[in-house]
Design a protein around this motif. Structure first.
Motif: not given
Ligand code: ZN
Length: 84
Positions: A47, A52, A57, A75
């Motif tokens: 990630r 990201t 998520d 996440v």
């Protein structure tokens, strides 16, 4: 491990301590947990590589940097984590 296989202790009749089987199960659980942690860290590293790491998520919102420092493998943002 080698020594225990060559000369297995009489764990069925040892009133002290836990059995070898029990200890092996505990170690096995720790190994499984370590593997899970490694997987989560791989995901976290990917990630970061993808840029990201700070994207939730679930809601695609921003994960606070402070949260990532405290929980590097998370996440989801704190709002999504709270609503689970
Ligand atoms: Zn979120």
């Amino acid at each position: 491990m080698e020594a225990t296989e060559l000369d297995p202790p009489d764990d069925e009749h040892d009133p002290e301590g836990s059995t070898i089987a029990y200890e092996r199960a505990q170690v096995s659980a720790l190994v499984d947990q370590a593997k899970e942690d490694l997987k989560a860290l791989d995901v976290a590293a990917q990630r970061v590589a993808d840029g990201t790491a700070t994207t939730c998520d679930r809601c695609r919102g921003t994960i606070a940097v402070e949260r990532l420092i405290a929980l590097p493998t998370t996440v989801v943002c704190v709002s999504c984590a709270d609503s689970v």
